[in-house]
Design a protein around this motif. Sequence first.
Motif, PDB file in Angstrom:
ATOM      1  N   LEU A   1       0.845  -1.191   0.000  1.00  0.00           N
ATOM      2  CA  LEU A   1       0.000   0.000   0.000  1.00  0.00           C
ATOM      3  C   LEU A   1       0.884   1.247   0.000  1.00  0.00           C
ATOM      4  O   LEU A   1       1.793   1.357   0.802  1.00  0.00           O
TER       5      LEU A   1
ATOM      6  N   ARG B   1      -2.867   5.928   1.653  1.00  0.00           N
ATOM      7  CA  ARG B   1      -4.137   5.591   2.287  1.00  0.00           C
ATOM      8  C   ARG B   1      -4.842   6.886   2.665  1.00  0.00           C
ATOM      9  O   ARG B   1      -4.323   7.680   3.442  1.00  0.00           O
TER      10      ARG B   1
ATOM     11  N   SER C   1     -12.512   8.046   1.005  1.00  0.00           N
ATOM     12  CA  SER C   1     -11.538   7.065   1.490  1.00  0.00           C
ATOM     13  C   SER C   1     -11.056   6.247   0.303  1.00  0.00           C
ATOM     14  O   SER C   1     -11.861   5.837  -0.543  1.00  0.00           O
TER      15      SER C   1
ATOM     16  N   ASP D   1      -7.568   3.552  -0.953  1.00  0.00           N
ATOM     17  CA  ASP D   1      -6.237   2.956  -0.813  1.00  0.00           C
ATOM     18  C   ASP D   1      -5.592   2.877  -2.186  1.00  0.00           C
ATOM     19  O   ASP D   1      -6.204   2.392  -3.140  1.00  0.00           O
TER      20      ASP D   1
END
Length: 138
Positions: free
Chosen positions: A5, A8, A26, A28
């Motif tokens: 990742l 984020r 939101s 990722d």
Amino acid sequence: MEGSLKIRVGNVDFYYGPAQALYDVSLDVPARQVTALIGPSGCGKSTFLRLLNRMNELIPDTRLEGRVEIDGEDIYDNGTDVIELRRRVGMIFQKSNPFPMSVYENVAYGLRVNGMARDRGEIDRIVETTLRSAALWD
Ligand SMILES: Nc1ncnc2c1ncn2[C@@H]1O[C@H](COP(=O)(O)OP(=O)(O)OP(=O)(O)O)[C@@H](O)[C@H]1O
Ligand SMILES: [Mg+2]
């Protein structure tokens, strides 16, 4: 292989003065992949991107709520070095913005300020390779 990742974004609201532009975003973003944001004009794509290197802070009377992490670090933390952040999180805008100097010096600028070339010969070579690969040399 599962990618790691990179970015984020958690529950971000963003305001220009009283006008809210982002609502509870939101997302990722995995490392080493291309991620595209697609949406109608004015939906907030550029606003969202400018959050990733704190460029929106340069616009007066703006406000962010929520969290933005890059490589596991909260980039809105008081201890964040914003210059270093912007060096890592580069942006290319739809409208180009050359500095008022020669094409050569515009291409060489990043190399010079970051001490990335040993000598003039190396800068010459990188400038030529770069301009050729952008089909601008001729
Ligand atoms: N500097 C600013 N001051 C006030 N409002 C702004 C500012 N920049 C953008 N906005 C508003 O925020 C909202 C999102 O705009 P943004 O430019 O992020 O959209 P966009 O998805 O990038 O659009 P486009 O596809 O046209 O580039 C719009 O309502 C816009 O009018
Ligand atoms: Mg835009």
